[in-house]
Design an enzyme around this catalytic site. Structure first.
Site, mmCIF file in Angstrom:
data_model
loop_
_atom_site.group_PDB
_atom_site.id
_atom_site.type_symbol
_atom_site.label_atom_id
_atom_site.label_comp_id
_atom_site.label_asym_id
_atom_site.label_seq_id
_atom_site.Cartn_x
_atom_site.Cartn_y
_atom_site.Cartn_z
ATOM 1 N N SER A 100 15.538 54.785 -7.748
ATOM 2 C CA SER A 100 15.107 55.448 -6.501
ATOM 3 C C SER A 100 15.095 56.961 -6.703
ATOM 4 O O SER A 100 15.858 57.500 -7.522
ATOM 5 C CB SER A 100 16.084 55.107 -5.379
ATOM 6 O OG SER A 100 15.874 55.947 -4.259
ATOM 7 N N TYR B 119 24.862 54.715 -3.012
ATOM 8 C CA TYR B 119 23.493 54.335 -3.416
ATOM 9 C C TYR B 119 22.974 55.284 -4.510
ATOM 10 O O TYR B 119 22.418 54.841 -5.521
ATOM 11 C CB TYR B 119 22.611 54.399 -2.163
ATOM 12 C CG TYR B 119 21.197 53.904 -2.322
ATOM 13 C CD1 TYR B 119 20.906 52.545 -2.329
ATOM 14 C CD2 TYR B 119 20.134 54.804 -2.427
ATOM 15 C CE1 TYR B 119 19.599 52.094 -2.436
ATOM 16 C CE2 TYR B 119 18.827 54.360 -2.535
ATOM 17 C CZ TYR B 119 18.563 53.003 -2.535
ATOM 18 O OH TYR B 119 17.263 52.559 -2.642
HETATM 19 P P1 NAP Z 1 14.425 45.123 1.228
HETATM 20 O O1 NAP Z 1 13.119 45.033 1.924
HETATM 21 O O2 NAP Z 1 15.666 45.376 2.021
HETATM 22 O O3 NAP Z 1 14.626 43.804 0.340
HETATM 23 C C1 NAP Z 1 15.780 43.675 -0.445
HETATM 24 C C2 NAP Z 1 15.638 42.475 -1.333
HETATM 25 O O4 NAP Z 1 16.818 42.370 -2.169
HETATM 26 C C3 NAP Z 1 15.539 41.172 -0.563
HETATM 27 O O5 NAP Z 1 14.698 40.309 -1.267
HETATM 28 C C4 NAP Z 1 16.983 40.672 -0.586
HETATM 29 O O6 NAP Z 1 17.090 39.260 -0.432
HETATM 30 C C5 NAP Z 1 17.397 41.091 -1.975
HETATM 31 N N1 NAP Z 1 18.853 41.181 -2.169
HETATM 32 C C6 NAP Z 1 19.725 41.999 -1.541
HETATM 33 N N2 NAP Z 1 20.967 41.790 -2.002
HETATM 34 C C7 NAP Z 1 20.858 40.824 -2.959
HETATM 35 C C8 NAP Z 1 21.787 40.165 -3.797
HETATM 36 N N3 NAP Z 1 23.091 40.453 -3.770
HETATM 37 N N4 NAP Z 1 21.338 39.210 -4.646
HETATM 38 C C9 NAP Z 1 20.013 38.887 -4.691
HETATM 39 N N5 NAP Z 1 19.086 39.492 -3.919
HETATM 40 C C10 NAP Z 1 19.510 40.433 -3.060
HETATM 41 O O7 NAP Z 1 14.422 46.269 0.115
HETATM 42 P P2 NAP Z 1 13.195 47.098 -0.504
HETATM 43 O O8 NAP Z 1 12.995 48.284 0.335
HETATM 44 O O9 NAP Z 1 12.081 46.211 -0.849
HETATM 45 O O10 NAP Z 1 13.910 47.619 -1.837
HETATM 46 C C11 NAP Z 1 13.823 46.923 -3.070
HETATM 47 C C12 NAP Z 1 14.448 47.785 -4.146
HETATM 48 O O11 NAP Z 1 13.772 49.042 -4.190
HETATM 49 C C13 NAP Z 1 15.919 48.099 -3.894
HETATM 50 O O12 NAP Z 1 16.611 48.127 -5.120
HETATM 51 C C14 NAP Z 1 15.865 49.483 -3.290
HETATM 52 O O13 NAP Z 1 17.056 50.198 -3.505
HETATM 53 C C15 NAP Z 1 14.702 50.087 -4.036
HETATM 54 N N6 NAP Z 1 14.068 51.201 -3.352
HETATM 55 C C16 NAP Z 1 13.607 51.069 -2.083
HETATM 56 C C17 NAP Z 1 13.014 52.161 -1.453
HETATM 57 C C18 NAP Z 1 12.490 52.090 -0.057
HETATM 58 O O14 NAP Z 1 12.212 53.161 0.519
HETATM 59 N N7 NAP Z 1 12.286 50.952 0.532
HETATM 60 C C19 NAP Z 1 12.914 53.368 -2.136
HETATM 61 C C20 NAP Z 1 13.390 53.465 -3.429
HETATM 62 C C21 NAP Z 1 13.964 52.369 -4.033
HETATM 63 P P3 NAP Z 1 17.140 38.549 1.038
HETATM 64 O O15 NAP Z 1 15.700 38.526 1.518
HETATM 65 O O16 NAP Z 1 17.686 37.200 0.794
HETATM 66 O O17 NAP Z 1 18.010 39.415 1.900
#
Ligand code: NAP
Length: 239
Positions: free
Chosen positions: A134, A147
Protein backbone atom coordinates in the site's frame (compact mmCIF):
# COMPACT_ATOMS: atom_id res chain seq x y z
CA UNK A 1 -4.09 -18.30 -5.95
CA UNK A 2 -5.56 -15.04 -4.77
CA UNK A 3 -5.78 -14.67 -1.00
CA UNK A 4 -8.73 -12.51 -0.01
CA UNK A 5 -10.15 -13.11 -3.48
CA UNK A 6 -13.78 -12.80 -2.43
CA UNK A 7 -14.11 -9.02 -2.58
CA UNK A 8 -12.51 -5.77 -3.72
CA UNK A 9 -9.03 -5.82 -5.25
CA UNK A 10 -8.70 -9.59 -4.74
CA UNK A 11 -11.88 -10.28 -6.67
CA UNK A 12 -10.72 -8.05 -9.54
CA UNK A 13 -7.37 -9.92 -9.58
CA UNK A 14 -9.10 -13.31 -9.64
CA UNK A 15 -11.38 -12.28 -12.50
CA UNK A 16 -8.52 -10.56 -14.39
CA UNK A 17 -6.34 -13.68 -14.16
CA UNK A 18 -9.29 -15.89 -15.12
CA UNK A 19 -9.80 -13.81 -18.28
CA UNK A 20 -6.17 -14.55 -19.20
CA UNK A 21 -6.80 -18.29 -18.91
CA UNK A 22 -5.58 -19.05 -15.39
CA UNK A 23 -7.38 -21.53 -13.19
CA UNK A 24 -8.15 -19.58 -10.04
CA UNK A 25 -8.27 -20.37 -6.34
CA UNK A 26 -10.38 -17.86 -4.47
CA UNK A 27 -9.53 -17.66 -0.78
CA UNK A 28 -11.72 -15.91 1.79
CA UNK A 29 -12.19 -15.99 5.52
CA UNK A 30 -15.81 -15.16 6.37
CA UNK A 31 -17.83 -13.89 3.39
CA UNK A 32 -18.80 -17.09 1.57
CA UNK A 33 -21.47 -15.35 -0.54
CA UNK A 34 -18.93 -12.88 -1.91
CA UNK A 35 -16.51 -15.72 -2.70
CA UNK A 36 -19.30 -17.47 -4.58
CA UNK A 37 -19.94 -14.33 -6.65
CA UNK A 38 -16.24 -14.18 -7.56
CA UNK A 39 -16.31 -17.86 -8.53
CA UNK A 40 -19.24 -17.23 -10.87
CA UNK A 41 -17.44 -14.27 -12.46
CA UNK A 42 -14.29 -16.37 -13.01
CA UNK A 43 -16.29 -19.21 -14.53
CA UNK A 44 -18.16 -16.76 -16.76
CA UNK A 45 -14.70 -15.74 -18.03
CA UNK A 46 -14.14 -19.38 -19.01
CA UNK A 47 -11.84 -20.38 -16.14
CA UNK A 48 -11.88 -23.18 -13.61
CA UNK A 49 -12.33 -21.78 -10.11
CA UNK A 50 -12.08 -23.24 -6.62
CA UNK A 51 -13.12 -21.53 -3.39
CA UNK A 52 -11.10 -22.28 -0.24
CA UNK A 53 -12.01 -20.85 3.14
CA UNK A 54 -8.86 -20.22 5.21
CA UNK A 55 -7.64 -17.61 7.65
CA UNK A 56 -4.21 -16.79 6.23
CA UNK A 57 -3.11 -15.19 9.50
CA UNK A 58 -2.91 -18.74 10.83
CA UNK A 59 0.17 -20.65 9.63
CA UNK A 60 -1.51 -24.07 9.53
CA UNK A 61 -4.53 -22.76 7.59
CA UNK A 62 -2.30 -20.90 5.12
CA UNK A 63 -0.36 -24.12 4.48
CA UNK A 64 -3.58 -26.10 4.04
CA UNK A 65 -4.79 -23.45 1.57
CA UNK A 66 -1.76 -23.93 -0.69
CA UNK A 67 -2.07 -27.71 -0.38
CA UNK A 68 -5.75 -27.54 -1.40
CA UNK A 69 -4.82 -25.54 -4.50
CA UNK A 70 -2.03 -27.98 -5.43
CA UNK A 71 -4.38 -30.92 -4.93
CA UNK A 72 -7.04 -29.42 -7.21
CA UNK A 73 -4.87 -27.94 -9.97
CA UNK A 74 -1.52 -29.75 -9.52
CA UNK A 75 0.46 -26.54 -8.89
CA UNK A 76 0.45 -22.93 -7.80
CA UNK A 77 2.23 -20.81 -10.42
CA UNK A 78 0.88 -17.43 -9.33
CA UNK A 79 0.45 -16.36 -5.72
CA UNK A 80 -1.25 -13.03 -5.09
CA UNK A 81 -0.90 -12.21 -1.40
CA UNK A 82 -3.81 -9.81 -1.26
CA UNK A 83 -5.74 -10.58 1.96
CA UNK A 84 -5.56 -7.65 4.32
CA UNK A 85 -7.36 -5.72 7.04
CA UNK A 86 -6.96 -2.45 8.89
CA UNK A 87 -7.71 -1.51 12.51
CA UNK A 88 -7.00 2.22 12.57
CA UNK A 89 -6.12 4.00 15.81
CA UNK A 90 -3.35 6.38 16.91
CA UNK A 91 -0.37 4.69 18.53
CA UNK A 92 -1.33 6.05 21.94
CA UNK A 93 -4.79 4.45 21.74
CA UNK A 94 -3.95 1.28 19.81
CA UNK A 95 -4.38 -2.00 21.69
CA UNK A 96 -1.88 -4.82 21.50
CA UNK A 97 -4.61 -6.91 19.88
CA UNK A 98 -5.18 -4.30 17.14
CA UNK A 99 -1.45 -4.23 16.47
CA UNK A 100 -1.06 -8.01 16.46
CA UNK A 101 -4.14 -8.76 14.32
CA UNK A 102 -3.09 -6.41 11.53
CA UNK A 103 0.56 -7.46 11.51
CA UNK A 104 -0.41 -11.12 11.59
CA UNK A 105 -3.04 -10.81 8.82
CA UNK A 106 -1.25 -8.41 6.48
CA UNK A 107 2.40 -9.39 6.99
CA UNK A 108 2.95 -12.77 8.68
CA UNK A 109 0.43 -14.34 6.29
CA UNK A 110 2.64 -13.68 3.28
CA UNK A 111 5.50 -15.57 4.89
CA UNK A 112 3.17 -18.52 5.58
CA UNK A 113 1.74 -18.74 2.04
CA UNK A 114 5.05 -18.04 0.29
CA UNK A 115 6.83 -20.62 2.41
CA UNK A 116 4.15 -23.20 1.57
CA UNK A 117 4.09 -22.45 -2.18
CA UNK A 118 7.86 -22.21 -2.63
CA UNK A 119 8.62 -25.94 -2.84
CA UNK A 120 6.34 -26.50 -5.83
CA UNK A 121 7.51 -23.34 -7.60
CA UNK A 122 11.15 -24.39 -7.14
CA UNK A 123 10.45 -27.85 -8.57
CA UNK A 124 8.96 -26.30 -11.72
CA UNK A 125 11.48 -23.44 -11.84
CA UNK A 126 8.67 -20.94 -12.25
CA UNK A 127 6.65 -18.65 -10.03
CA UNK A 128 5.04 -15.23 -9.82
CA UNK A 129 4.50 -13.87 -6.33
CA UNK A 130 2.72 -10.53 -5.97
CA UNK A 131 2.33 -8.87 -2.58
CA UNK A 132 -0.46 -6.31 -2.19
CA UNK A 133 1.25 -3.60 -0.16
CA UNK A 134 0.00 0.00 0.00
CA UNK A 135 1.01 3.62 -0.41
CA UNK A 136 0.63 3.74 3.38
CA UNK A 137 3.63 1.39 3.67
CA UNK A 138 5.64 3.89 1.61
CA UNK A 139 4.57 7.15 3.27
CA UNK A 140 3.10 6.26 6.71
CA UNK A 141 -0.21 7.70 7.93
CA UNK A 142 -1.65 9.04 11.16
CA UNK A 143 -3.72 6.32 12.87
CA UNK A 144 -2.28 3.47 10.83
CA UNK A 145 0.98 2.46 12.54
CA UNK A 146 0.03 -1.23 12.52
CA UNK A 147 -1.08 -1.17 8.86
CA UNK A 148 1.84 1.01 7.70
CA UNK A 149 4.40 -1.19 9.47
CA UNK A 150 2.85 -4.35 8.00
CA UNK A 151 2.69 -2.89 4.48
CA UNK A 152 6.27 -1.58 4.69
CA UNK A 153 7.29 -5.02 5.96
CA UNK A 154 5.69 -6.53 2.86
CA UNK A 155 7.98 -4.39 0.68
CA UNK A 156 11.10 -5.52 2.57
CA UNK A 157 9.91 -9.13 2.39
CA UNK A 158 9.33 -8.71 -1.36
CA UNK A 159 12.90 -7.48 -1.96
CA UNK A 160 14.40 -10.27 0.15
CA UNK A 161 12.30 -12.99 -1.49
CA UNK A 162 13.13 -11.56 -4.93
CA UNK A 163 16.84 -11.92 -4.14
CA UNK A 164 16.47 -15.41 -2.67
CA UNK A 165 14.21 -16.82 -5.41
CA UNK A 166 15.55 -15.28 -8.62
CA UNK A 167 17.74 -18.31 -9.31
CA UNK A 168 14.62 -20.51 -9.22
CA UNK A 169 12.78 -18.59 -11.95
CA UNK A 170 10.48 -17.01 -9.39
CA UNK A 171 9.79 -13.26 -9.42
CA UNK A 172 8.45 -11.39 -6.41
CA UNK A 173 6.95 -7.92 -6.69
CA UNK A 174 4.95 -5.52 -4.53
CA UNK A 175 1.96 -3.56 -5.76
CA UNK A 176 1.42 -0.38 -3.74
CA UNK A 177 -1.99 1.15 -4.45
CA UNK A 178 -3.21 4.43 -3.08
CA UNK A 179 -6.85 4.71 -2.04
CA UNK A 180 -9.03 2.33 -4.06
CA UNK A 181 -12.83 2.16 -4.12
CA UNK A 182 -13.53 -1.04 -2.16
CA UNK A 183 -15.31 -1.94 1.09
CA UNK A 184 -12.13 -0.91 2.96
CA UNK A 185 -12.49 2.69 1.71
CA UNK A 186 -16.31 2.66 1.73
CA UNK A 187 -16.07 2.33 5.52
CA UNK A 188 -14.60 5.87 5.76
CA UNK A 189 -16.86 8.87 6.44
CA UNK A 190 -17.82 11.15 3.52
CA UNK A 191 -15.79 13.98 5.10
CA UNK A 192 -12.63 11.87 5.25
CA UNK A 193 -13.17 10.66 1.67
CA UNK A 194 -13.48 14.26 0.47
CA UNK A 195 -10.28 15.23 2.30
CA UNK A 196 -8.44 12.23 0.86
CA UNK A 197 -9.53 12.98 -2.71
CA UNK A 198 -8.20 16.51 -2.18
CA UNK A 199 -4.75 14.97 -1.59
CA UNK A 200 -4.80 13.06 -4.89
CA UNK A 201 -3.56 15.10 -7.86
CA UNK A 202 -5.66 13.04 -10.29
CA UNK A 203 -8.70 13.90 -8.14
CA UNK A 204 -10.22 10.44 -7.65
CA UNK A 205 -9.78 7.08 -5.95
CA UNK A 206 -8.45 4.20 -8.01
CA UNK A 207 -10.52 1.21 -9.05
CA UNK A 208 -9.92 -2.42 -8.15
CA UNK A 209 -9.72 -3.21 -11.88
CA UNK A 210 -6.85 -0.74 -12.37
CA UNK A 211 -4.89 -2.51 -9.64
CA UNK A 212 -5.77 -5.93 -11.06
CA UNK A 213 -4.54 -4.91 -14.52
CA UNK A 214 -1.08 -4.33 -13.02
CA UNK A 215 -1.15 -7.73 -11.30
CA UNK A 216 -2.10 -9.41 -14.58
CA UNK A 217 0.67 -7.51 -16.40
CA UNK A 218 3.30 -8.79 -13.94
CA UNK A 219 2.17 -12.37 -14.63
CA UNK A 220 2.39 -12.05 -18.41
CA UNK A 221 5.63 -12.70 -20.36
CA UNK A 222 5.98 -8.91 -20.77
CA UNK A 223 6.32 -8.62 -16.97
CA UNK A 224 9.04 -11.25 -16.69
CA UNK A 225 11.97 -8.89 -16.05
CA UNK A 226 10.43 -7.21 -13.01
CA UNK A 227 11.44 -8.54 -9.63
CA UNK A 228 11.80 -6.85 -6.25
CA UNK A 229 9.91 -3.89 -7.72
CA UNK A 230 7.29 -1.63 -6.17
CA UNK A 231 4.45 -0.82 -8.55
CA UNK A 232 3.23 2.50 -7.18
CA UNK A 233 -0.23 3.52 -8.36
CA UNK A 234 -1.87 6.25 -6.35
CA UNK A 235 -3.14 9.04 -8.63
CA UNK A 236 -0.01 11.03 -7.78
CA UNK A 237 -0.67 11.11 -4.01
CA UNK A 238 2.89 9.93 -3.30
CA UNK A 239 5.78 10.41 -5.73
P1 NAP B 1 -11.58 -5.60 1.19
O1 NAP B 1 -12.53 -5.14 0.16
O2 NAP B 1 -11.82 -5.26 2.63
O3 NAP B 1 -11.39 -7.19 1.05
C1 NAP B 1 -10.51 -7.86 1.91
C2 NAP B 1 -10.35 -9.27 1.44
O4 NAP B 1 -9.40 -9.95 2.31
C3 NAP B 1 -11.64 -10.07 1.52
O5 NAP B 1 -11.66 -10.98 0.46
C4 NAP B 1 -11.50 -10.78 2.86
O6 NAP B 1 -12.27 -11.98 2.94
C5 NAP B 1 -10.03 -11.10 2.86
N1 NAP B 1 -9.46 -11.37 4.19
C6 NAP B 1 -9.40 -10.53 5.25
N2 NAP B 1 -8.80 -11.15 6.28
C7 NAP B 1 -8.47 -12.39 5.84
C8 NAP B 1 -7.84 -13.51 6.44
N3 NAP B 1 -7.41 -13.48 7.70
N4 NAP B 1 -7.68 -14.64 5.71
C9 NAP B 1 -8.12 -14.70 4.42
N5 NAP B 1 -8.72 -13.66 3.80
C10 NAP B 1 -8.90 -12.54 4.51
O7 NAP B 1 -10.09 -5.08 0.91
P2 NAP B 1 -9.48 -4.39 -0.41
O8 NAP B 1 -9.68 -2.94 -0.29
O9 NAP B 1 -9.88 -5.12 -1.62
O10 NAP B 1 -7.93 -4.65 -0.11
C11 NAP B 1 -7.23 -5.78 -0.60
C12 NAP B 1 -5.76 -5.60 -0.28
O11 NAP B 1 -5.30 -4.39 -0.88
C13 NAP B 1 -5.47 -5.49 1.21
O12 NAP B 1 -4.25 -6.12 1.50
C14 NAP B 1 -5.34 -3.99 1.41
O13 NAP B 1 -4.53 -3.68 2.51
C15 NAP B 1 -4.71 -3.57 0.10
N6 NAP B 1 -4.92 -2.18 -0.24
C16 NAP B 1 -6.17 -1.66 -0.30
C17 NAP B 1 -6.34 -0.31 -0.62
C18 NAP B 1 -7.68 0.33 -0.70
O14 NAP B 1 -7.74 1.58 -0.74
N7 NAP B 1 -8.77 -0.38 -0.77
C19 NAP B 1 -5.22 0.47 -0.87
C20 NAP B 1 -3.96 -0.09 -0.80
C21 NAP B 1 -3.82 -1.43 -0.49
P3 NAP B 1 -13.84 -11.97 3.40
O15 NAP B 1 -14.61 -11.52 2.18
O16 NAP B 1 -14.13 -13.37 3.78
O17 NAP B 1 -13.95 -11.00 4.53
Amino acid sequence: MVTGGSRGIGRACAVGLAREGASVVINYTSNAAAAEETRKACEAAGAKALIVQADVSDAAQAKALIEAAEKEFGKVDILVNNAGINRDRTIQRMSVEEWDTVVQTDLSSIFYTTNAALGGMRERNYGRIINMSSVIGQMGNVGQANYAAAKAGMIAFTKTAAKEFSRFGITVNAVCPGFVETDMVAALSEDIKKTLIGLIPLGRFGTAEEVADTVVFICKPSGAWYTGAQFSMNGGQYM
